[in-house]
Enzyme design. Structure first.
Site, PDB file in Angstrom:
ATOM      1  N   ARG A  29       0.840  -1.195   0.000  1.00 19.92           N
ATOM      2  CA  ARG A  29       0.000   0.000   0.000  1.00 19.92           C
ATOM      3  C   ARG A  29       0.871   1.239   0.000  1.00 19.92           C
ATOM      4  O   ARG A  29       1.945   1.238   0.640  1.00 19.92           O
ATOM      5  CB  ARG A  29      -0.881   0.065   1.249  1.00 19.92           C
ATOM      6  CG  ARG A  29      -2.188  -0.680   1.157  1.00 19.92           C
ATOM      7  CD  ARG A  29      -3.158  -0.058   0.154  1.00 19.92           C
ATOM      8  NE  ARG A  29      -4.387  -0.816   0.051  1.00 19.92           N
ATOM      9  CZ  ARG A  29      -4.577  -1.869  -0.752  1.00 19.92           C
ATOM     10  NH1 ARG A  29      -3.616  -2.271  -1.557  1.00 19.92           N
ATOM     11  NH2 ARG A  29      -5.732  -2.481  -0.790  1.00 19.92           N
ATOM     12  N   HIS A  53      -0.632   0.285  -9.789  1.00 17.64           N
ATOM     13  CA  HIS A  53      -1.410  -0.581  -8.889  1.00 17.64           C
ATOM     14  C   HIS A  53      -2.100  -1.717  -9.662  1.00 17.64           C
ATOM     15  O   HIS A  53      -3.331  -1.817  -9.683  1.00 17.64           O
ATOM     16  CB  HIS A  53      -2.443   0.244  -8.101  1.00 17.64           C
ATOM     17  CG  HIS A  53      -2.897  -0.428  -6.838  1.00 17.64           C
ATOM     18  ND1 HIS A  53      -3.256   0.261  -5.710  1.00 17.64           N
ATOM     19  CD2 HIS A  53      -3.063  -1.744  -6.527  1.00 17.64           C
ATOM     20  CE1 HIS A  53      -3.636  -0.589  -4.760  1.00 17.64           C
ATOM     21  NE2 HIS A  53      -3.519  -1.817  -5.235  1.00 17.64           N
ATOM     22  N   GLU A  68      -2.080   7.858  -4.324  1.00 18.33           N
ATOM     23  CA  GLU A  68      -2.327   7.440  -5.711  1.00 18.33           C
ATOM     24  C   GLU A  68      -3.789   7.719  -6.108  1.00 18.33           C
ATOM     25  O   GLU A  68      -4.668   7.723  -5.241  1.00 18.33           O
ATOM     26  CB  GLU A  68      -2.008   5.940  -5.875  1.00 18.33           C
ATOM     27  CG  GLU A  68      -2.893   5.022  -5.067  1.00 18.33           C
ATOM     28  CD  GLU A  68      -2.453   3.555  -5.150  1.00 18.33           C
ATOM     29  OE1 GLU A  68      -1.265   3.259  -4.957  1.00 18.33           O
ATOM     30  OE2 GLU A  68      -3.341   2.729  -5.394  1.00 18.33           O
TER      31      GLU A  68
HETATM   32  C1  8YV Z   1      -6.994  -4.082  -5.820  1.00 20.42           C
HETATM   33  C2  8YV Z   1      -5.311  -4.526  -3.972  1.00 20.42           C
HETATM   34  O1  8YV Z   1      -7.067  -4.196  -7.178  1.00 20.42           O
HETATM   35  O2  8YV Z   1      -6.474  -6.417  -3.241  1.00 20.42           O
HETATM   36  C3  8YV Z   1      -5.873  -5.403  -2.926  1.00 20.42           C
HETATM   37  O3  8YV Z   1      -5.703  -5.072  -1.733  1.00 20.42           O
HETATM   38  O4  8YV Z   1      -4.515  -3.697  -3.701  1.00 20.42           O
HETATM   39  C4  8YV Z   1      -5.702  -4.721  -5.399  1.00 20.42           C
HETATM   40  O5  8YV Z   1      -5.755  -6.086  -5.680  1.00 20.42           O
HETATM   41  C5  8YV Z   1      -7.123  -2.630  -5.487  1.00 20.42           C
HETATM   42  O6  8YV Z   1      -6.979  -2.412  -4.122  1.00 20.42           O
HETATM   43  C6  8YV Z   1      -8.469  -2.081  -5.910  1.00 20.42           C
HETATM   44  O7  8YV Z   1      -9.464  -2.433  -5.020  1.00 20.42           O
END
Ligand code: 8YV
Length: 329
Positions: A235, A282, A264
């Site tokens: 993150r 991402h 972001e």
């Molecule tokens: C998502 C992610 O695509 O699953 C997660 O925590 O970071 C990604 O797989 C993104 O967060 C959008 O929801």
């Protein structure tokens, strides 16, 4: 029919599934601003989100809302204290993305170490005039020491891949994993500081919490080897992006691979000006099959959480199951 908001564009066939149970308000544009999200949730019983912030104010503006299904394993976009206070169920999409995300962590780590993005830009810019013994030298991956921060399901999938690269694996986690898992992965526990000093390649796979905001900042980067790489697929906010850009510019570490950023989709401008960082928007979970599995799992969770479908009342991935069955407050 109960009403739901799907706050993001997702696969149309998943929307069709949801329409079998719900009156669906589908937002297909860019992420909704907070006030618009609150307005659209005012008459909804449930929602499907993907990283959209759901705060105490959002919930207060949505008195009927009983469940929010996040299409992500991470759910730091949910204020869970507010969910618990309001008896709103949150769900996420664990497991289905472990292997795809682990693959991508490796891709970024290898691209950073072996300078693939830098080399590609050089070639595209027409600068490749001759072979040279020292063109784009970088650190080896095979046989080196991999440091994994966050030994959850994705961290373990990354560790498993390291065996094929004959790497030594060290890890740091809030708590040590079971001895049987350490043995299977051939992974040794380290404090965060020891890991940063010892690892040739550091990969971050921990959830974002208030406590680990900037868990990698200037002081931590200073512990790393000058030849080391840092990869963040976890993150934004876990790394101090400004401090990282400085360390990369001054070559205090060799390179970085980043899929996630503070604030972001904005990216710290200093990161855009340093060559030794690979930047992706991402997409670590973005294989066709995995994004489909995530969308369907989020839908399964929402359908069940709102008392519909074959698993009515038994969503597969409740984050705060204690609120289930309690009246919305
Ligand atoms: C998502 C992610 O695509 O699953 C997660 O925590 O970071 C990604 O797989 C993104 O967060 C959008 O929801």
């Amino acid at each position: 029919m109960q009403k739901i908001l799907v706050a993001r564009p997702i696969f149309p066939d998943v929307i069709d599934r949801l329409k079998q149970y719900f009156d669906v308000d589908w937002h297909t544009g860019d992420a909704l601003p907070a006030d618009e999200l609150a307005r659209r949730l005012a008459d909804k019983d449930g929602a499907l989100t993907a990283g959209d912030p759901i705060t105490a104010a959002t919930l207060a503006a949505a008195p009927r809302l009983r469940a929010v299904a996040n299409m992500a394993v991470g759910y730091n976009n949910f204020d869970m204290a507010a969910f618990n206070a309001a008896n709103v169920l949150g769900t996420n999409t664990p497991d289905v993305l472990n292997e795809t995300t682990a693959d991508f962590g490796w891709a970024l780590m290898m691209a950073a170490a072996r300078r693939i993005a830098e080399a590609e830009h050089f070639l595209r810019a027409g600068k490749w005039g001759k072979w040279s013994y020292d063109m784009f030298l970088g650190p080896d991956v095979y046989g080196s020491t991999l440091g994994i921060v966050g030994m959850g399901r994705i961290g373990q999938a990354i560790a498993r891949r390291a065996q094929g690269f004959n790497m030594r694996v060290i890890y740091h986690n809030r708590s040590r994993v079971a001895p049987a898992i350490e043995a299977e992965l051939n992974a040794e526990y380290r404090t965060k500081e020891a890991l940063l000093r010892e690892a040739d390649h550091v990969v971050l796979v921990l959830p974002y919490t208030a406590e680990n905001h900037h868990t990698i900042g200037a002081a931590e980067l200073a512990l790393m080897k000058r030849s080391a790489t840092l990869t963040n697929i976890a993150r934004g906010g876990i790394v101090d992006d400004a401090a990282l850009a400085g360390a990369l510019r001054e070559r205090r570490i060799a390179a970085a691979g980043l899929d996630v950023f503070e604030g972001e989709p904005k990216v710290h401008p200093a990161l855009l000006t340093v060559p030794n960082v690979v930047l992706t928007p991402h997409i670590a979970s973005a294989s066709e099959a995995t994004r489909r599995a995530m969308a369907n799992l989020a839908a399964d969770n929402l359908i069940a959480a709102l008392g519909e479908g074959p698993r009515a009342g038994r969503p597969p991935n409740p984050i705060n199951p204690d609120v289930m069955g309690k009246a919305r407050s």
